[in-house]
Design a protein around this motif. Structure first.
Motif, PDB file in Angstrom:
ATOM      1  N   LEU A  65      60.631  17.370  46.715  1.00 22.78           N
ATOM      2  CA  LEU A  65      60.453  18.819  46.807  1.00 22.78           C
ATOM      3  C   LEU A  65      61.794  19.554  46.874  1.00 22.78           C
ATOM      4  O   LEU A  65      61.873  20.740  46.554  1.00 22.78           O
ATOM      5  N   LYS A  66      62.846  18.866  47.268  1.00 29.18           N
ATOM      6  CA  LYS A  66      64.175  19.457  47.299  1.00 29.18           C
ATOM      7  C   LYS A  66      64.731  19.634  45.890  1.00 29.18           C
ATOM      8  O   LYS A  66      65.441  20.591  45.587  1.00 29.18           O
ATOM      9  N   TYR A  67      64.383  18.700  44.989  1.00 26.24           N
ATOM     10  CA  TYR A  67      64.979  18.702  43.653  1.00 26.24           C
ATOM     11  C   TYR A  67      64.070  19.262  42.565  1.00 26.24           C
ATOM     12  O   TYR A  67      64.558  19.596  41.475  1.00 26.24           O
ATOM     13  N   GLY A  68      62.791  19.342  42.817  1.00 22.84           N
ATOM     14  CA  GLY A  68      61.873  19.800  41.784  1.00 22.84           C
ATOM     15  C   GLY A  68      60.958  20.900  42.263  1.00 22.84           C
ATOM     16  O   GLY A  68      60.642  20.984  43.454  1.00 22.84           O
ATOM     17  N   PRO A  69      60.506  21.783  41.367  1.00 26.84           N
ATOM     18  CA  PRO A  69      59.584  22.853  41.736  1.00 26.84           C
ATOM     19  C   PRO A  69      58.206  22.307  42.082  1.00 26.84           C
ATOM     20  O   PRO A  69      57.852  21.179  41.708  1.00 26.84           O
ATOM     21  N   THR A 121      64.300  23.499  36.928  1.00 28.49           N
ATOM     22  CA  THR A 121      65.433  23.748  37.821  1.00 28.49           C
ATOM     23  C   THR A 121      65.071  23.412  39.256  1.00 28.49           C
ATOM     24  O   THR A 121      63.908  23.494  39.662  1.00 28.49           O
ATOM     25  N   ALA A 122      66.076  23.022  40.011  1.00 25.73           N
ATOM     26  CA  ALA A 122      65.865  22.732  41.425  1.00 25.73           C
ATOM     27  C   ALA A 122      65.506  24.022  42.160  1.00 25.73           C
ATOM     28  O   ALA A 122      66.009  25.100  41.827  1.00 25.73           O
ATOM     29  N   THR A 174      59.995  24.980  51.470  1.00 28.17           N
ATOM     30  CA  THR A 174      60.786  26.048  52.081  1.00 28.17           C
ATOM     31  C   THR A 174      61.637  25.497  53.216  1.00 28.17           C
ATOM     32  O   THR A 174      62.830  25.825  53.337  1.00 28.17           O
ATOM     33  N   LEU A 175      61.041  24.652  54.044  1.00 33.27           N
ATOM     34  CA  LEU A 175      61.769  24.069  55.172  1.00 33.27           C
ATOM     35  C   LEU A 175      62.907  23.181  54.687  1.00 33.27           C
ATOM     36  O   LEU A 175      64.034  23.240  55.204  1.00 33.27           O
ATOM     37  N   THR A 176      62.635  22.365  53.675  1.00 34.89           N
ATOM     38  CA  THR A 176      63.648  21.439  53.166  1.00 34.89           C
ATOM     39  C   THR A 176      64.817  22.179  52.525  1.00 34.89           C
ATOM     40  O   THR A 176      65.987  21.861  52.788  1.00 34.89           O
ATOM     41  N   VAL A 177      64.516  23.157  51.683  1.00 37.62           N
ATOM     42  CA  VAL A 177      65.570  23.912  51.007  1.00 37.62           C
ATOM     43  C   VAL A 177      66.391  24.705  52.020  1.00 37.62           C
ATOM     44  O   VAL A 177      67.629  24.776  51.933  1.00 37.62           O
ATOM     45  N   ALA A 178      65.724  25.293  53.014  1.00 35.95           N
ATOM     46  CA  ALA A 178      66.437  26.088  54.014  1.00 35.95           C
ATOM     47  C   ALA A 178      67.365  25.226  54.865  1.00 35.95           C
ATOM     48  O   ALA A 178      68.469  25.656  55.226  1.00 35.95           O
ATOM     49  N   VAL A 179      66.932  24.019  55.167  1.00 36.29           N
ATOM     50  CA  VAL A 179      67.752  23.136  56.010  1.00 36.29           C
ATOM     51  C   VAL A 179      68.942  22.589  55.249  1.00 36.29           C
ATOM     52  O   VAL A 179      70.041  22.435  55.800  1.00 36.29           O
ATOM     53  N   THR A 180      68.752  22.271  53.969  1.00 39.79           N
ATOM     54  CA  THR A 180      69.833  21.657  53.185  1.00 39.79           C
ATOM     55  C   THR A 180      70.713  22.662  52.465  1.00 39.79           C
ATOM     56  O   THR A 180      71.817  22.319  52.038  1.00 39.79           O
ATOM     57  N   ASP A 181      70.239  23.908  52.306  1.00 41.38           N
ATOM     58  CA  ASP A 181      71.012  24.950  51.630  1.00 41.38           C
ATOM     59  C   ASP A 181      71.214  26.105  52.603  1.00 41.38           C
ATOM     60  O   ASP A 181      70.346  26.945  52.799  1.00 41.38           O
ATOM     61  N   HIS A 182      72.381  26.160  53.222  1.00 40.71           N
ATOM     62  CA  HIS A 182      72.630  27.127  54.293  1.00 40.71           C
ATOM     63  C   HIS A 182      72.780  28.560  53.787  1.00 40.71           C
ATOM     64  O   HIS A 182      72.930  29.479  54.583  1.00 40.71           O
ATOM     65  N   THR A 183      72.735  28.743  52.476  1.00 39.66           N
ATOM     66  CA  THR A 183      72.844  30.109  51.959  1.00 39.66           C
ATOM     67  C   THR A 183      71.546  30.896  52.144  1.00 39.66           C
ATOM     68  O   THR A 183      71.519  32.099  51.932  1.00 39.66           O
ATOM     69  N   SER A 189      66.036  29.361  63.298  1.00 34.54           N
ATOM     70  CA  SER A 189      65.535  30.729  63.326  1.00 34.54           C
ATOM     71  C   SER A 189      64.042  30.709  63.585  1.00 34.54           C
ATOM     72  O   SER A 189      63.379  29.666  63.490  1.00 34.54           O
ATOM     73  N   TRP A 190      63.503  31.889  63.910  1.00 36.96           N
ATOM     74  CA  TRP A 190      62.063  31.998  64.121  1.00 36.96           C
ATOM     75  C   TRP A 190      61.300  31.672  62.841  1.00 36.96           C
ATOM     76  O   TRP A 190      60.187  31.141  62.893  1.00 36.96           O
ATOM     77  N   ARG A 191      61.900  31.998  61.702  1.00 38.38           N
ATOM     78  CA  ARG A 191      61.235  31.718  60.431  1.00 38.38           C
ATOM     79  C   ARG A 191      61.024  30.228  60.240  1.00 38.38           C
ATOM     80  O   ARG A 191      59.905  29.774  59.940  1.00 38.38           O
ATOM     81  N   LEU A 192      62.085  29.439  60.414  1.00 40.28           N
ATOM     82  CA  LEU A 192      61.965  28.002  60.204  1.00 40.28           C
ATOM     83  C   LEU A 192      61.073  27.353  61.258  1.00 40.28           C
ATOM     84  O   LEU A 192      60.330  26.409  60.962  1.00 40.28           O
ATOM     85  N   LEU A 193      61.143  27.843  62.499  1.00 38.67           N
ATOM     86  CA  LEU A 193      60.266  27.303  63.542  1.00 38.67           C
ATOM     87  C   LEU A 193      58.803  27.578  63.208  1.00 38.67           C
ATOM     88  O   LEU A 193      57.940  26.695  63.349  1.00 38.67           O
ATOM     89  N   THR A 194      58.524  28.781  62.726  1.00 42.00           N
ATOM     90  CA  THR A 194      57.151  29.130  62.342  1.00 42.00           C
ATOM     91  C   THR A 194      56.675  28.277  61.178  1.00 42.00           C
ATOM     92  O   THR A 194      55.543  27.770  61.173  1.00 42.00           O
TER      93      THR A 194
END
Length: 335
Positions: A65-69, A121-122, A174-183, A189-194
């Motif tokens: 899920l990190k590398y593919g849609p 695309t990733a 969403t969780l994986t991309v947010a954790v590995t891509d800090h941009t 954050s509350w978003r990731l915890l939720t």
């Protein structure tokens, strides 16, 4: 290496791990007495091997899920059924049936067409807190309607299971991309915890709903779970995460044809997987000269003829119960 190739490779290995776990747990169920408690299973190496394979499949799925849609990774979950065909046939000491071959070919052709049209695309976009909460609320409303009290176990619960599992995969991405891509924002954050809480709730909910659905039989519910999962995930990807089909409107034609072929293949494979396990040559020799008894339906399965002693009959009946194939749907999406 191209992100699409990485996602496909990870998905293939993940499907193989899930299929091997399903076959291992099915064989363990066939060798285990119905009265055997959970604590005794914990002491068996075969059970822990299946747990390890399931865990490995889940981690590989998350990595994919990190590398593919979602429109690419989720449909590949149907390969679990494809991989389970030769593994299950070998474990049961039989040949792959004609129906299984047809289902395998149709599923592979359909998935191949979908691979050509899915975005390559990733993933970079993630769900906002408002979007995640909206998806969660909508999912719970749909599930509540499908599994309302008084509803008989069956296709409605199977659809609810596939939807919750597919949503769990979308949230996992969403969780994986947010954790590995800090941009995409702060790591904590509350978003990731939720999102993490929603992933846990929907993954567990999908498992419980599938167990309920299989009380009325395995074949049709298994097909519905397998198909509803990628549909729900792809809907989120296309509507909220900016995923697109290659070729624009023209890409819809091969996508629809591929979907139709994959659906037909999954249905055929699900019917084949729902059939009773074949009696091995050793068991047939042991049962030679013994009484042939008509078996009663198990968990909604059709009547069958059981050959062998009462103990062998118990083993065969246990092997045909829906829970023997439940690992096929235990995925972080999941599958």
């Amino acid at each position: 290496m191209n992100a699409t190739l990485i996602a496909v490779a990870l998905s293939l290995v993940s499907a193989a791990a899930y299929a091997a776990a399903a076959v291992a747990q099915s064989r363990l169920a066939g060798r285990t007495e119905p009265s055997t408690g959970t604590l005794r299973l914990l002491g068996r190496g075969a059970w822990w091997s299946a747990v390890g394979l399931n865990a490995g499949g889940a981690l590989l799925h998350v990595a994919a899920l990190k590398y593919g849609p979602l429109t690419l990774v989720q449909p590949l979950g149907a390969l679990t059924l494809v991989a389970a065909v030769p593994l299950g046939a070998r474990a049961a000491g039989r040949r792959v049936s004609r129906t299984e071959w047809r289902g395998t070919v149709l599923t592979l052709l359909g998935l191949g067409a979908l691979l050509l049209t899915s975005g390559g695309t990733a993933p970079h976009e993630t769900l906002s807190l408002v979007e995640a909460l909206g998806v969660g609320a909508a999912t719970m409303a749909v599930v509540a309607g499908l599994s309302r009290p008084g509803t008989r176990p069956g296709l409605r619960h199977a659809a609810a299971s596939g939807i919750t599992s597919g949503v769990a995969s979308a949230l996992t991405q969403t969780l994986t991309v947010a954790v590995t891509d800090h941009t995409t924002g702060p790591l904590f954050s509350w978003r990731l915890l939720t999102v993490a809480l929603l992933v846990s709730a929907f993954a567990m909910g999908g498992l419980l709903l599938s167990q309920t659905a299989y009380r009325g039989g395995l074949g049709a519910p298994l097909a519905v779970v397998t198909l509803a999962n990628p549909v729900a995930a792809a809907a989120i990807g296309l509507a909220l995460l900016g995923e697109r089909l290659q070729g624009g409107a023209a890409g819809l034609v091969p996508a629809l044809l591929g979907t139709a072929a994959a659906v037909r293949g999954v249905i055929l494979l699900s019917r084949a997987q729902a059939r009773p396990m074949a009696v091995t040559g050793e068991e047939a020799e042991t049962a030679a000269g013994e009484t042939v008894a008509g078996g009663a339906p198990v968990s909604g399965a059709p009547s069958r003829v059981v050959i062998g002693s009462p103990r062998q009959q118990d083993r065969q009946a246990l092997a045909t119960e829906p829970r023997a194939l439940e690992p096929l749907t235990v995925r972080p999406s999941a599958s």
